[in-house]
Design a protein around this motif. Structure first.
Motif, PDB file in Angstrom:
ATOM      1  N   THR A  96       0.833  -1.187   0.000  1.00 20.85           N
ATOM      2  CA  THR A  96       0.000   0.000   0.000  1.00 20.85           C
ATOM      3  C   THR A  96       0.875   1.246   0.000  1.00 20.85           C
ATOM      4  O   THR A  96       1.892   1.303   0.695  1.00 20.85           O
ATOM      5  N   ASP A 115       9.826   9.507   7.821  1.00 17.34           N
ATOM      6  CA  ASP A 115       8.675   8.764   8.329  1.00 17.34           C
ATOM      7  C   ASP A 115       9.152   7.902   9.499  1.00 17.34           C
ATOM      8  O   ASP A 115      10.046   7.065   9.338  1.00 17.34           O
ATOM      9  N   ASN A 172      -3.163  14.047   8.544  1.00 13.24           N
ATOM     10  CA  ASN A 172      -3.106  13.347   7.269  1.00 13.24           C
ATOM     11  C   ASN A 172      -4.060  14.020   6.296  1.00 13.24           C
ATOM     12  O   ASN A 172      -5.024  14.672   6.704  1.00 13.24           O
ATOM     13  N   TYR A 176       8.228   5.232  12.421  1.00 10.72           N
ATOM     14  CA  TYR A 176       7.281   4.204  12.843  1.00 10.72           C
ATOM     15  C   TYR A 176       7.704   3.594  14.176  1.00 10.72           C
ATOM     16  O   TYR A 176       8.740   3.962  14.742  1.00 10.72           O
ATOM     17  N   HIS A 207       4.205   8.159  12.850  1.00  9.87           N
ATOM     18  CA  HIS A 207       3.239   7.213  12.308  1.00  9.87           C
ATOM     19  C   HIS A 207       3.012   6.065  13.294  1.00  9.87           C
ATOM     20  O   HIS A 207       3.886   5.732  14.083  1.00  9.87           O
ATOM     21  N   THR A 238       2.290   4.653   1.061  1.00  5.40           N
ATOM     22  CA  THR A 238       2.346   5.302   2.372  1.00  5.40           C
ATOM     23  C   THR A 238       2.614   6.794   2.195  1.00  5.40           C
ATOM     24  O   THR A 238       2.631   7.314   1.078  1.00  5.40           O
ATOM     25  N   SER A 239       2.840   7.471   3.291  1.00  7.53           N
ATOM     26  CA  SER A 239       2.978   8.927   3.290  1.00  7.53           C
ATOM     27  C   SER A 239       4.072   9.419   2.354  1.00  7.53           C
ATOM     28  O   SER A 239       3.938  10.474   1.744  1.00  7.53           O
TER      29      SER A 239
END
Length: 335
Positions: A17, A68, A145, A70, A97, A19-20
């Motif tokens: 998918t 980013d 977001n 996590y 995130h 992502t940012s």
């Protein structure tokens, strides 16, 4: 115009998918910023090495490194790159995130201090992470977001029988099995009920979910990963969006569902209660509570005014996530 090196997992070309790094990165490019990226390498070790190489390569010519950040193994990517930025004398921004990031603050306080106390800015996309980072006395800025709302067609749905849509990567933390169990319970009451599950495989939960459905002889549409355009088109056939996750922050898929006019039934974990309000713009249940998930979905068919109330309140809520508004906050930060 400002130049930015964006560090993150740019893996959509491998079936993951987006992502940012791909969504926000594209938005910033449209505003005229020059972006460099790392990394699209599939293997974690090579991805880390590419991130290090690109940081050395671009540090002298970029204004910021956007990272980013996590909570799991990718946390260490952020740690290494942030400390490299300090050595090279380039400003870095930690973009936070993951619903489980507050646990990382507890488990790795020393390393978190090195990252977040030395950043140019820490950006929280949810009130949930904003509050948790404030608790630890980090300086943090809230920038939500974002989506381009005008690309989502808000539809009012018919509520004849449950047509459930689930959109997420297949990962254990997103609890896809709960979607199947919920569907099975609803089939007893609504024999025509449908379930579509959209998303790529991330771990063994993908096979486990398919096997569970086969074992219980329920027919589910598994599409795999779809482009945003494709799943938005597909969503017209469905009337409820379910979010079954164990951990969460501010999932874009939930915001997108609200923009499409789908009532949302979600677990109330992590940042979800900071985004959604039960009985106002969504229906919320406790983590892994099958009975409650089924009962809240049934309410959408037993209370005729409920779907319209939820979806129209949700439509009002998501206006703050429109890129045309959010971009001004990014411009202010990056000026």
């Amino acid at each position: 115009m400002k130049k930015i090196l964006y560090i993150g997992n740019k893996l959509s070309k491998h079936g993951n998918t987006a992502t940012s790094i791909e969504t926000l990165g594209e938005f910033l490019e449209k505003e005229g910023y020059v972006l460099y990226y790392a990394s699209s390498k599939k293997v974690k070790v090579f991805r880390m090495l590419d991130m290090i190489y690109k940081t050395f390569k671009h540090a002298s010519k970029v204004d910021y490194v956007l990272i980013d950040t996590y909570s799991t193994y990718n946390f260490w990517f952020a740690f290494i790159i942030s400390q490299l930025c300090r050595v090279l004398g380039v400003k870095y921004i930690s973009k936070l995130h993951g619903g489980d990031l507050p646990n990382r603050l507890k488990k790795s306080t020393f390393f978190c201090n090195l990252i977040f106390n030395n950043s140019y800015a820490n950006v929280a996309p949810s009130a949930y992470l904003f509050n948790r980072f404030n608790d630890y006395k980090y300086i943090v800025k809230y920038i939500p977001n974002t989506i381009e709302i005008d690309k989502y067609n808000f539809l009012e749905r018919s509520f004849d029988y449950p047509r459930l849509l689930w959109v997420r990567s297949f990962s254990t933390i997103y609890n896809p099995i709960l979607a199947v169990k919920t569907f099975m319970e609803l089939k007893v009451i609504y024999p025509n009920a449908e379930l579509c599950m959209v998303g790529p495989k991330k771990d063994e939960s993908y096979e486990q979910t398919i096997e569970f459905a086969k074992k219980n002889n329920v027919e589910i549409l598994f599409t795999g990963r779809l482009s945003k355009k494709s799943w938005i088109k597909l969503s017209k056939k469905y009337n409820i969006f379910i979010n079954t996750t164990h951990f969460d922050n501010t999932p874009i898929s939930v915001i997108e569902a609200m923009a499409l006019g789908l009532p949302v039934v979600s677990t109330n974990v992590g940042g979800i209660p900071y985004l959604l309000e039960h009985d106002k713009n969504a229906l919320l249940v406790d983590d892994n509570d099958l009975e409650a998930m089924v009962n809240e979905i049934k309410r959408l068919f037993n209370e005729p005014d409920l779907p319209l109330k939820l979806t129209h309140n949700a439509k009002n809520l998501i206006s703050e996530f429109d890129w045309e508004i959010v971009k001004n906050q990014w411009k202010e930060l990056l000026q």
